[in-house]
Write an enzyme that holds these catalytic residues in place. Structure first.
Site, PDB file in Angstrom:
ATOM      1  N   SER A 265      12.650   6.397  14.348  1.00 14.39           N
ATOM      2  CA  SER A 265      11.463   6.357  15.242  1.00 14.39           C
ATOM      3  C   SER A 265      11.904   6.166  16.560  1.00 14.39           C
ATOM      4  CB  SER A 265      10.726   4.970  14.668  1.00 14.39           C
ATOM      5  OG  SER A 265      10.078   5.006  13.496  1.00 14.39           O
ATOM      6  N   LEU A 266      11.623   6.680  17.389  1.00 10.71           N
ATOM      7  CA  LEU A 266      12.055   6.755  18.859  1.00 10.71           C
ATOM      8  C   LEU A 266      11.349   6.070  19.993  1.00 10.71           C
ATOM      9  CD1 LEU A 266      14.298   9.635  19.996  1.00 10.71           C
ATOM     10  CD2 LEU A 266      13.375   8.074  21.605  1.00 10.71           C
ATOM     11  N   HIS A 267      10.216   6.530  20.171  1.00 16.49           N
ATOM     12  CA  HIS A 267       9.024   6.000  20.959  1.00 16.49           C
ATOM     13  C   HIS A 267       9.111   5.754  22.533  1.00 16.49           C
ATOM     14  CE1 HIS A 267       7.654   5.741  16.861  1.00 16.49           C
ATOM     15  NE2 HIS A 267       7.735   4.773  16.679  1.00 16.49           N
TER      16      HIS A 267
ATOM     17  N   GLY B 148       7.340  -1.744   5.939  1.00 11.95           N
ATOM     18  CA  GLY B 148       8.641  -2.191   5.947  1.00 11.95           C
ATOM     19  C   GLY B 148       9.613  -1.278   6.608  1.00 11.95           C
TER      20      GLY B 148
ATOM     21  N   CYS C 110       2.328  -1.661  15.800  1.00 14.80           N
ATOM     22  CA  CYS C 110       2.590  -1.652  14.165  1.00 14.80           C
ATOM     23  C   CYS C 110       1.518  -2.734  13.394  1.00 14.80           C
ATOM     24  CB  CYS C 110       3.757  -1.547  13.555  1.00 14.80           C
ATOM     25  SG  CYS C 110       3.970  -1.500  11.727  1.00 14.80           S
TER      26      CYS C 110
ATOM     27  N   CYS D 295      -0.457   6.540  10.211  1.00 18.78           N
ATOM     28  CA  CYS D 295       0.794   5.923  10.581  1.00 18.78           C
ATOM     29  C   CYS D 295       0.815   4.584  11.263  1.00 18.78           C
ATOM     30  CB  CYS D 295       1.434   6.993  11.483  1.00 18.78           C
ATOM     31  SG  CYS D 295       3.215   6.743  11.580  1.00 18.78           S
TER      32      CYS D 295
ATOM     33  N   CYS E 259       6.941  -7.025   7.205  1.00 19.90           N
ATOM     34  CA  CYS E 259       8.276  -6.211   7.942  1.00 19.90           C
ATOM     35  C   CYS E 259       8.741  -7.241   9.122  1.00 19.90           C
ATOM     36  CB  CYS E 259       7.858  -5.065   8.722  1.00 19.90           C
ATOM     37  SG  CYS E 259       9.301  -4.140   9.336  1.00 19.90           S
TER      38      CYS E 259
ATOM     39  N   CYS F  69       3.591   8.493   0.732  1.00 18.64           N
ATOM     40  CA  CYS F  69       4.022   7.735   1.598  1.00 18.64           C
ATOM     41  C   CYS F  69       4.206   6.235   1.002  1.00 18.64           C
ATOM     42  CB  CYS F  69       3.338   7.701   2.856  1.00 18.64           C
ATOM     43  SG  CYS F  69       3.870   6.488   4.163  1.00 18.64           S
TER      44      CYS F  69
ATOM     45  N   CYS G  22       7.521  -4.616  15.758  1.00  9.70           N
ATOM     46  CA  CYS G  22       7.194  -3.330  16.628  1.00  9.70           C
ATOM     47  C   CYS G  22       5.665  -3.766  16.994  1.00  9.70           C
ATOM     48  CB  CYS G  22       7.079  -2.069  16.042  1.00  9.70           C
ATOM     49  SG  CYS G  22       8.904  -1.718  15.521  1.00  9.70           S
TER      50      CYS G  22
ATOM     51  N   GLU H  33       1.113  -1.043  -0.144  1.00 16.52           N
ATOM     52  CA  GLU H  33       0.159  -0.063   0.194  1.00 16.52           C
ATOM     53  C   GLU H  33       0.835   1.086   0.060  1.00 16.52           C
ATOM     54  OE1 GLU H  33      -3.836  -1.463   2.299  1.00 16.52           O
ATOM     55  OE2 GLU H  33      -2.144  -0.903   3.467  1.00 16.52           O
TER      56      GLU H  33
HETATM   57 FE1  SF4 Z   1       8.382  -2.526  10.686  1.00 23.07          FE
HETATM   58 FE2  SF4 Z   1       8.409   0.006  10.782  1.00 23.07          FE
HETATM   59 FE3  SF4 Z   1       6.021  -1.365  11.667  1.00 23.07          FE
HETATM   60 FE4  SF4 Z   1       8.431  -1.535  13.088  1.00 23.07          FE
HETATM   61  S1  SF4 Z   1       7.032   0.258  12.809  1.00 23.07           S
HETATM   62  S2  SF4 Z   1       7.171  -3.314  12.240  1.00 23.07           S
HETATM   63  S3  SF4 Z   1       9.848  -1.204  11.550  1.00 23.07           S
HETATM   64  S4  SF4 Z   1       6.916  -1.334   9.628  1.00 23.07           S
END
Ligand code: SF4
Length: 347
Positions: free
Chosen positions: A211-213, A157, A119, A330, A112, A105, A116, A92
Site C-alpha cells: 500500500s503506497l498511497h 488488519g 481506513c 477496500c 488494526c 478477501c 491509517c 469480516e
Molecule cells: Fe490497518 Fe491496513 Fe487499515 Fe492501515 S489500511 S489501518 S494497515 S487495515
C-alpha cells in the site's frame, strides 16, 4: 481449561500432538487429511482413525470450525461475511466473484494498530491477532469455499503485524498435505512493515501488494503513520534486494484522494520511486468514510493519472470498486459498531 482447536495446526504441530497423546505417527497425516482436504467438522467423521484415538482427541481438542453469523450481499454479487472469533470478537471477509475469478478477501486481525487516516479498520483500533485457524476458517466456512480461485489478505488488519499466524496459514493453504493451492493464487498486502515483509518474501512464494498511497514522505506520514518507522524508500530498497522471478508479482496499491495525491507530479514521482522495482500499480477509488476530510478522485483525474504512468511504461490498472453498498470495499471493513454492541451485551 478450554479445549484447543486442531484446525489451523500445521502438520508438524499435529505430529507433536499425536506423539504427546501416544498415537502412531501416521495418525497425524490422517488428521491433516480430514481437517484440510475433507474439511470435516467433527471427530466422529474421521472413520479411518480408531474410536479410541478419536475419543482421546476429543477429550482435549475441538475441531474449531465456526460458522459465519451474518452475510450481506451487494448488488454486484460481492458478499460480506461476518464471523465471531473464539474470544467473541467480530471479523469480516469479503467474497468477490467476477467472470474469471472467485476471490476471497480475508482478515488477519480484529481491528488494526496502524492508524491509517483513510481506513475504517484503523479507526476501530486494535483488538487482537487472529489465530491461523481463525484466518483459515474464513475460507472454509462460507458456502463458496470450493469455488474459490484466489485469496487476498487485504481485509481487516495488517498481515505483517501478525506474521507468524499468517505464515502458518500460508503453509497450510499451499502444502500438499493442506489445501494444496498454488501460492500464485494468493496475494498478501502490507503497508511496508519491513522485518516481517522480509520474512514473507524469503519464506513464501505468494504475491506481495504494497500500500503506497503517496510517493512523498511528509504526505505519506500524514496518511500512514508507518512512514515514520519505515520510510517508503527503505521499503523500495528492501524489494530491490530480492529476485522475485518471472512468476511472482509485486503490486503497489494507490488509493486516489481528490486534490491530495492525484496530481501529474505525484504520478511522475511515483515512477521515479518505482524505478528498479519490477511492479505494477493498481489505482483504487476512495470510498469516503466518517470522520475524514478525504474524498475520492474523479474518474477523469484517475484516467489522466493512469496515462502519465503508462507513458513511462508502468503497468497500471484502475480497480473496479466492488461491494461499496454493503461496506465491503477496500478500507471499509470494520466491526467497531458490533464490538460496542457486544460490550453492551445487546448484540
Ligand atoms: Fe490497518 Fe491496513 Fe487499515 Fe492501515 S489500511 S489501518 S494497515 S487495515
Amino acid at each position: 481449561m478450554s479445549k484447543q482447536a486442531l484446525f489451523g495446526k500445521t502438520l508438524n504441530e499435529i505430529k507433536d500432538i499425536c506423539k504427546e497423546l501416544g498415537m502412531p505417527a501416521f495418525v497425524a497425516k490422517q488428521l491433516a487429511d480430514w481437517l484440510y482436504k475433507k474439511k470435516v467438522s467433527e471427530f466422529d467423521s474421521m472413520v479411518n482413525i480408531s474410536k479410541k484415538n478419536r475419543a482421546i482427541l476429543s477429550e482435549q481438542y475441538i475441531i474449531g470450525l465456526t460458522n459465519y453469523n451474518k452475510v450481506q450481499e451487494s448488488v454486484d454479487g460481492t458478499k460480506k461475511y461476518l464471523f465471531t472469533t473464539v474470544s467473541n470478537q467480530f471479523i469480516e471477509a469479503a467474497y468477490i466473484p467476477s467472470e474469471n475469478r472467485k476471490t476471497l478477501c480475508v482478515s488477519s486481525q480484529v481491528g488494526c494498530k496502524m492508524g491509517c487516516l483513510f481506513c475504517m479498520t484503523g479507526k476501530q483500533g486494535f483488538q487482537k491477532n487472529l489465530t491461523t485457524g481463525e484466518i483459515l476458517n474464513q475460507m472454509v466456512s462460507i458456502p463458496e469455499t470450493d469455488e474459490l480461485t484466489n485469496l487476498v489478505y487485504m481485509g481487516m488488519g495488517e498481515p505483517m503485524d501478525n506474521i507468524e499466524e499468517v505464515m502458518k496459514s500460508l503453509e497450510i493453504i499451499t502444502s500438499d498435505w493442506g489445501f494444496a493451492w498454488s501460492p500464485r493464487r494468493i496475494n498478501v498486502s502490507t503497508i511496508g512493515v519491513i522485518p516481517a515483509m522480509r520474512k514473507f518474501i524469503e519464506e513464501s512464494e505468494a504475491h506481495l501488494a504494497i500500500s503506497l498511497h503517496s510517493p512523498y514522505n511528509e504526505q505519506r506520514k500524514e496518511l500512514m503513520p508507518i512512514e515514520n518507522v519505515y520510510p517508503i524508500e527503505q521499503v523500495m530498497d528492501t524489494l530491490k534486494e530480492y529476485d522475485f522471478g518471472r512468476q511472482r508479482r509485486i503490486s503497489f496499491e494507490y488509493i486516489m484522494f481528490d486534490g491530495v495525491n492525484d496530481s501529474p507530479e505525484h504520478a511522475k514521482e511515483l515512477v521515479r520511486l518505482m524505478s528498479g522495482v519490477n511492479a505494477r500499480i493498481n489505482l483504487i477509488k476512495f470510498h469516503p468514510i466518517p470522520d475524514t476530510p478525504l474524498t475520492g478522485s474523479s474518474d477523469v483525474i484517475m484516467e489522466r493519472f493512469k496515462e502519465v504512468l503508462e507513458q513511462k511504461k508502468v503497468i497500471t490498472t484502475i480497480r473496479k470498486s466492488r461491494g461499496e453498498d454493503i461496506y465491503a470495499a477496500c478500507g471499509l471493513l470494520s466491526t467497531k459498531k458490533m464490538l460496542e454492541k457486544n460490550q453492551d451485551k445487546d448484540y
